[in-house]
Design a protein around this motif. Structure first.
Motif, PDB file in Angstrom:
ATOM      1  N   GLU A  89       0.964  -1.214   0.061  1.00  0.00           N
ATOM      2  CA  GLU A  89      -0.153  -0.371  -0.187  1.00  0.00           C
ATOM      3  C   GLU A  89       1.112   1.149  -0.017  1.00  0.00           C
ATOM      4  N   ILE A  90       0.394   2.107  -0.771  1.00  0.00           N
ATOM      5  CA  ILE A  90       1.607   3.420  -0.498  1.00  0.00           C
ATOM      6  C   ILE A  90       1.078   4.654  -0.732  1.00  0.00           C
ATOM      7  N   LEU A 143       4.463   1.808   2.682  1.00  0.00           N
ATOM      8  CA  LEU A 143       4.728   2.686   2.200  1.00  0.00           C
ATOM      9  C   LEU A 143       4.689   3.999   3.021  1.00  0.00           C
ATOM     10  N   ILE A 166       6.241   8.542   3.469  1.00  0.00           N
ATOM     11  CA  ILE A 166       6.713   9.384   3.639  1.00  0.00           C
ATOM     12  C   ILE A 166       6.492  10.410   4.301  1.00  0.00           C
ATOM     13  N   HIS A 167       5.301  10.150   5.311  1.00  0.00           N
ATOM     14  CA  HIS A 167       4.566  11.267   6.379  1.00  0.00           C
ATOM     15  C   HIS A 167       5.026  10.529   7.984  1.00  0.00           C
ATOM     16  N   ASP A 192      10.116   6.966  -0.749  1.00  0.00           N
ATOM     17  CA  ASP A 192       9.246   7.160  -0.978  1.00  0.00           C
ATOM     18  C   ASP A 192       9.030   5.921  -2.063  1.00  0.00           C
ATOM     19  N   ALA A 193       7.584   6.274  -2.464  1.00  0.00           N
ATOM     20  CA  ALA A 193       7.140   5.360  -4.061  1.00  0.00           C
ATOM     21  C   ALA A 193       7.759   5.105  -4.821  1.00  0.00           C
ATOM     22  N   ARG A 194       7.566   6.561  -5.257  1.00  0.00           N
ATOM     23  CA  ARG A 194       8.451   5.729  -6.938  1.00  0.00           C
ATOM     24  C   ARG A 194       9.518   6.056  -7.383  1.00  0.00           C
ATOM     25  N   HIS A 217      -4.293   4.944  -2.157  1.00  0.00           N
ATOM     26  CA  HIS A 217      -5.908   5.330  -2.351  1.00  0.00           C
ATOM     27  C   HIS A 217      -5.751   6.857  -2.242  1.00  0.00           C
ATOM     28  N   PRO A 276      -4.218   9.216  -3.134  1.00  0.00           N
ATOM     29  CA  PRO A 276      -3.289   9.770  -3.299  1.00  0.00           C
ATOM     30  C   PRO A 276      -3.057  11.634  -3.279  1.00  0.00           C
ATOM     31  N   VAL A 277      -1.942  11.581  -3.185  1.00  0.00           N
ATOM     32  CA  VAL A 277      -2.062  13.649  -3.575  1.00  0.00           C
ATOM     33  C   VAL A 277      -2.116  13.606  -4.494  1.00  0.00           C
ATOM     34  N   VAL A 325       2.831  10.430  -8.555  1.00  0.00           N
ATOM     35  CA  VAL A 325       3.250   8.775  -7.679  1.00  0.00           C
ATOM     36  C   VAL A 325       3.036   8.079  -8.967  1.00  0.00           C
ATOM     37  N   LYS A 332      -9.610   7.112   5.635  1.00  0.00           N
ATOM     38  CA  LYS A 332     -10.340   8.643   6.547  1.00  0.00           C
ATOM     39  C   LYS A 332     -10.196   9.240   6.149  1.00  0.00           C
ATOM     40  N   TYR A 333     -10.157   9.593   4.306  1.00  0.00           N
ATOM     41  CA  TYR A 333     -10.051  10.649   3.066  1.00  0.00           C
ATOM     42  C   TYR A 333     -11.382  10.002   2.999  1.00  0.00           C
TER      43      TYR A 333
HETATM   44  C1  LIG Z   1      -4.050  11.911   0.884  1.00  0.00           C
HETATM   45  S1  LIG Z   1      -3.641  10.756   1.714  1.00  0.00           S
HETATM   46  C2  LIG Z   1      -4.433   9.044   1.891  1.00  0.00           C
HETATM   47  C3  LIG Z   1      -4.063   8.351   2.495  1.00  0.00           C
HETATM   48  C4  LIG Z   1      -4.633   7.355   2.537  1.00  0.00           C
HETATM   49  N1  LIG Z   1      -4.063   6.439   2.051  1.00  0.00           N
HETATM   50  C5  LIG Z   1      -6.389   7.394   3.022  1.00  0.00           C
HETATM   51  O1  LIG Z   1      -6.628   7.164   2.152  1.00  0.00           O
HETATM   52  O2  LIG Z   1      -6.583   7.640   3.853  1.00  0.00           O
HETATM   53  C6  LIG Z   1      -1.681  10.948   0.887  1.00  0.00           C
HETATM   54  C7  LIG Z   1      -0.906  10.073   1.874  1.00  0.00           C
HETATM   55  O3  LIG Z   1      -0.099   9.680   0.371  1.00  0.00           O
HETATM   56  C8  LIG Z   1       1.821   9.819   1.319  1.00  0.00           C
HETATM   57  N2  LIG Z   1       2.733  10.465  -0.243  1.00  0.00           N
HETATM   58  C9  LIG Z   1       2.471  10.867  -0.612  1.00  0.00           C
HETATM   59  N3  LIG Z   1       3.395  11.072  -1.998  1.00  0.00           N
HETATM   60  C10 LIG Z   1       3.918   9.919  -1.135  1.00  0.00           C
HETATM   61  C11 LIG Z   1       4.610   9.119  -2.115  1.00  0.00           C
HETATM   62  N4  LIG Z   1       6.598   9.310  -3.244  1.00  0.00           N
HETATM   63  N5  LIG Z   1       5.160   7.895  -1.661  1.00  0.00           N
HETATM   64  C12 LIG Z   1       5.037   7.584  -0.436  1.00  0.00           C
HETATM   65  N6  LIG Z   1       3.478   8.316   0.317  1.00  0.00           N
HETATM   66  C13 LIG Z   1       3.407   9.297  -0.354  1.00  0.00           C
HETATM   67  C14 LIG Z   1       1.049  11.371   2.049  1.00  0.00           C
HETATM   68  O4  LIG Z   1       2.159  11.329   3.303  1.00  0.00           O
HETATM   69  C15 LIG Z   1      -0.161  10.609   2.630  1.00  0.00           C
HETATM   70  O5  LIG Z   1      -0.761  10.195   3.335  1.00  0.00           O
END
Ligand SMILES: C[S@@+](CC[C@H](N)C(=O)[O-])C[C@H]1O[C@@H](n2cnc3c(N)ncnc32)[C@H](O)[C@@H]1O
Length: 398
Positions: free
Chosen positions: A133-134, A157, A159-160, A185-187, A204, A206-207, A217, A274-275
């Protein structure tokens, strides 16, 4: 970070010397490489409890400051604190101020399931199917999956750091044994997973990075690596509330030779993250695109020899080393500073930052009488680090 400020005196230590289990191997002096008006600055190579690292010694106002070097930082912090205290004891200098005497000894939470990248390069082996899970965020989806699928090895994975701490606590509370957590970093992570081993990759919410798409990502390179690690019928699953991100991914994922996609809107999953809860409350649509892999891939080789040529003419090379960063399409090299070791010919340290733009690496190259090696350990064998190393080798040959 632990540090001591002490009175400037002439009590230099002799190297090598050992005190209270701390060994000081050599001292390298800044060569004033960047030619700015610079103060006296040294790196002190130190060994304690089988760890090797550098301490920084530099002028601070009328005094000296001794602290950990940022590039070679090690843990636990107690080792740094003890080494700094040992240096001052050996030097018999007068301390002006220090935070190493009664450094706060915080009890760390269990880090058993938190792994670094070296673990995935050197030690990770499993007979189980892997699912990844990324960006697990609060970890709700990952914990649910792990609890319900004890025969699957999950890798989370993130980064926070606070999200990682929270998940590690939940793993402990729920006594789960099938999640490994990585702060990476997942990338760039997928490069370290063997081919055809992964059943599912979840991404799920992703930003969306609408203003900085290069930080997303999903990219062609990420999808290619995902297809390599997925086994046949394995899936890469994107779930998002962003119509723009969804459209962007559908375009990237359509007509790939190794996979086919299915798309959905407002599909219910067993667990809502949560999101997801937040977006559903706001009445937003939730989009899914799932890529299914339909082709096997060749295995990859993680071994790469990060050695340098037999003899390096350090004293001549440092005169021509470029001060400007070398920037190529997918990697760069920047020489940050150079240190020479007094009383030793052809010996010193080269401080560099290099590798990929997304995850640059800071390291020292140690040159001892013309023989070079990476100080502490070699870089991880990412494609960017390998390319940068090859170019560095060329630079040090001239
Ligand atoms: C909007 S949150 C969604 C969290 C969770 N998947 C959910 O659905 O509640 C996006 C998460 O992806 C992480 N993230 C962003 N870029 C990433 C990367 N390149 N590699 C790993 N994690 C990453 C952020 O730190 C953040 O916790």
């Amino acid at each position: 970070m632990p540090h001591i400020i002490f009175e400037k005196d002439n009590n230099n230590i002799t190297v090598p010397s050992t005190i209270d289990g701390t060994q000081f191997e050599f001292i390298a002096k800044s060569y004033n490489f960047t030619q700015k008006q610079r103060k006296e600055e040294y790196r002190i190579s130190t060994k304690k409890d089988d760890k090797r690292f550098l301490l920084t010694l530099k002028e601070k106002n009328e005094n000296y400051l001794l602290k950990a070097d940022k590039v070679t930082r090690i843990s636990p912090v107690q080792i740094l604190k003890d080494s700094i205290n040992s240096y001052i004891k050996l030097r018999e200098s007068k301390i002006i101020s220090s935070n190493t005497q009664n450094f706060n000894k915080k009890v760390e939470p269990s880090q058993e399931y938190l792994k670094d990248m070296d673990f995935f390069v050197n030690d990770f082996k499993t007979q189980k199917e892997i699912q990844i899970e990324i960006g697990f965020g609060s970890g709700r989806h990952l914990l649910h999956q792990a609890k319900n699928n004890p025969n699957i090895q999950f890798i989370g994975l993130e980064i926070h750091t606070p999200s990682i701490e929270q998940l590690l606590k939940q793993i402990k509370i729920q006594e789960l044994k099938n999640i490994l957590v990585v702060n990476y970093d997942a990338r760039l992570f997928m490069e370290f997973i063997s081919s055809n081993k992964v059943g599912k990759i979840f991404v799920h919410f992703p930003v969306p990075w609408d203003k900085k798409p290069h930080r997303r990502v999903f990219s062609n390179a990420f999808i290619n690596e995902a297809l390599r690690v997925l086994k046949i019928d394995g899936t890469l699953e994107l779930r998002t509330d962003s119509r723009k991100y969804f459209d962007y991914c559908v375009e990237l994922l359509t007509n790939l030779p190794k996979g086919k996609i299915t798309i959905d809107i407002n599909k219910d999953l067993e667990v809502s993250s949560k999101y997801e809860d937040r977006w559903k409350k706001q009445g937003k649509n939730i989009y899914d695109v799932v890529l299914t892999c339909n082709q096997e891939d060749k295995d990859i080789n993680f071994d790469f020899d990060f050695s340098f040529d037999e003899f390096i003419d350090f004293e001549n090379i440092i005169k021509d080393i470029p001060q400007k960063a070398i920037v190529e399409e997918d990697f760069f090299i920047h020489i940050e500073d150079i240190y020479t070791i007094e009383d030793k010919t052809n010996s010193g340290l080269i401080q560099i930052t290099f590798g990929s733009f997304d995850r640059p690496l800071s390291k020292y190259i140690l040159i001892e009488e013309g023989k070079a090696s990476y100080y502490q350990d070699s870089p991880l064998p990412t494609s960017a680090n390998i390319k940068a190393h090859k170019q560095l080798k060329g630079l040090l040959k001239k």
